[in-house]
Write a protein that holds these residues in place. Structure first.
Motif, short mmCIF file in Angstrom:
data_model
loop_
_atom_site.label_atom_id
_atom_site.label_comp_id
_atom_site.label_asym_id
_atom_site.label_seq_id
_atom_site.Cartn_x
_atom_site.Cartn_y
_atom_site.Cartn_z
N TYR A 89 29.95 26.78 9.41
CA TYR A 89 31.32 27.17 9.76
C TYR A 89 32.18 25.97 10.13
O TYR A 89 33.40 26.03 10.05
CB TYR A 89 31.32 28.19 10.90
N LYS A 90 31.55 24.87 10.55
CA LYS A 90 32.31 23.69 10.94
C LYS A 90 32.89 22.96 9.73
O LYS A 90 33.85 22.24 9.83
CB LYS A 90 31.42 22.72 11.72
N ASN A 91 32.27 23.19 8.56
CA ASN A 91 32.69 22.49 7.34
C ASN A 91 33.83 23.25 6.70
O ASN A 91 33.70 23.80 5.61
CB ASN A 91 31.48 22.40 6.41
N SER A 92 34.99 23.23 7.36
CA SER A 92 36.05 24.13 6.93
C SER A 92 36.66 23.71 5.60
O SER A 92 37.11 24.55 4.84
CB SER A 92 37.14 24.18 7.99
N SER A 93 36.63 22.41 5.29
CA SER A 93 37.25 21.99 4.03
C SER A 93 36.47 22.54 2.84
O SER A 93 37.06 22.92 1.83
CB SER A 93 37.31 20.46 3.96
N THR A 94 35.15 22.59 2.95
CA THR A 94 34.36 23.18 1.87
C THR A 94 34.57 24.68 1.80
O THR A 94 34.71 25.25 0.72
CB THR A 94 32.86 22.90 2.09
#
Lengths: 78, 223
Positions: free
Chosen positions: A24-29
């Motif tokens: 969830y932290k990898n919002s750009s992906t």
């Protein structure tokens, strides 16, 4: 000339590149799996495999909860 | 003992030393609840995707906690009562990650708002490509228009060839590598057919396929 049927097979992005975590932290992906309005794209559009799609969905919902991704597009600012 | 990951957003108006005192306060909460803080990471001030308590920005802090489930509930309760904390998210982890390698996202909130559609530049249409595509994404529209003439001529030739097999969309073996690039772009059958034709062209011209694709889109709309 040789011919064969061409299938437009989509490959799951996460199966392709196993180093990218479904997080969830990898919002750009995760934003790649959303429409411009912020809706979650179906599997048939993105080509994600079933198990990864489930992970993507939970990750997106978590990211929305903590304001990394918007629940819906902000009409005023877009 | 279980592993938990806790991300919380503190009020953006707290600056400098204020943040460290907030973190101290939160670690105190964790200890009160009877759990341990394994690691803390500050993400700094970031733009929120939507307003929380009328704030546009927030100080993100990521914590890793060891503790039992009932204690985490206590911790969440103290988060709820604390007015400096805008939002929090606690997640149970199977195992602790390596803290050095934890992914910290870049703050792209600002650009998104200003640029509007910038991150969708590579996409075509509403459901277009799911991934923003690299070099072709920023291809100026002018080029596309200029090359259109050549395209038309060549495509006529190919049409003659393609007449042999009217119903089947067929293509040479070697085209697979080319076709992979536009996996996401075409959904319609008609598009797909045009696509295969242009792919066949690519072999002759040994062109870069990116521009051809955008041409195809335009042409299919005309039809």
């Amino acid at each position: 000339m040789r011919f064969k049927m061409q299938y437009k097979r989509k490959i799951c992005k996460f199966c392709e590149n196993k180093e990218v975590p479904v997080d969830y932290k990898n919002s750009s992906t995760l934003k790649r799996f959303l429409t411009e309005e912020g809706k979650i794209l179906p599997r048939r559009i993105t080509g994600t495999c079933a198990s990864h799609q489930r992970q993507v969905v939970t990750a997106i919902k978590r990211a929305r909860n903590i304001a990394l991704i918007a629940y819906s597009a902000d009409v005023k600012n877009v | 003992m279980r592993n938990y990951e806790c991300l919380f957003i503190a009020n953006p108006n707290i600056e400098g030393d204020g943040m460290s005192s907030v973190v101290e306060k939160v670690t105190a909460y964790v200890k009160e609840a009877g759990a341990e803080v394994a690691n803390i990471q500050h993400w700094g001030k970031r733009r929120l995707a939507y307003q929380i308590e009328k704030q546009q920005y927030g100080n993100y802090v990521l914590m890793y906690i060891n503790g039992e489930a009932p204690k985490i509930v206590d911790l969440q309760r103290s988060f709820e009562l604390d007015s400096t904390i805008l939002a929090y998210l606690t997640i149970r982890l199977d195992e602790m990650p390596e803290f050095d390698k934890v992914f910290i996202p870049e703050d792209d909130g600002e650009e998104d708002r200003r640029g509007g559609r910038s991150r969708y530049e590579g996409s075509r249409g509403k459901y277009g490509s799911s991934a923003p595509t690299g070099p072709e994404g920023k291809a100026p529209v002018k080029d596309v228009v200029l090359e259109e003439d050549e395209e038309d001529d060549v495509e006529m030739d190919v049409d003659v060839d393609a007449d042999a097999d009217v119903d089947l969309v067929e293509i040479e073996d070697e085209d697979e590598s080319v076709a992979e690039n536009d996996d996401d772009t075409e959904e319609l059958k008609s598009d797909a057919k045009i696509d295969t034709e242009s792919d066949a062209l690519d072999d002759d011209n040994s062109d870069d396929d990116s521009d051809d694709d955008s041409d195809d889109d335009i042409e299919s709309e005309k039809k």
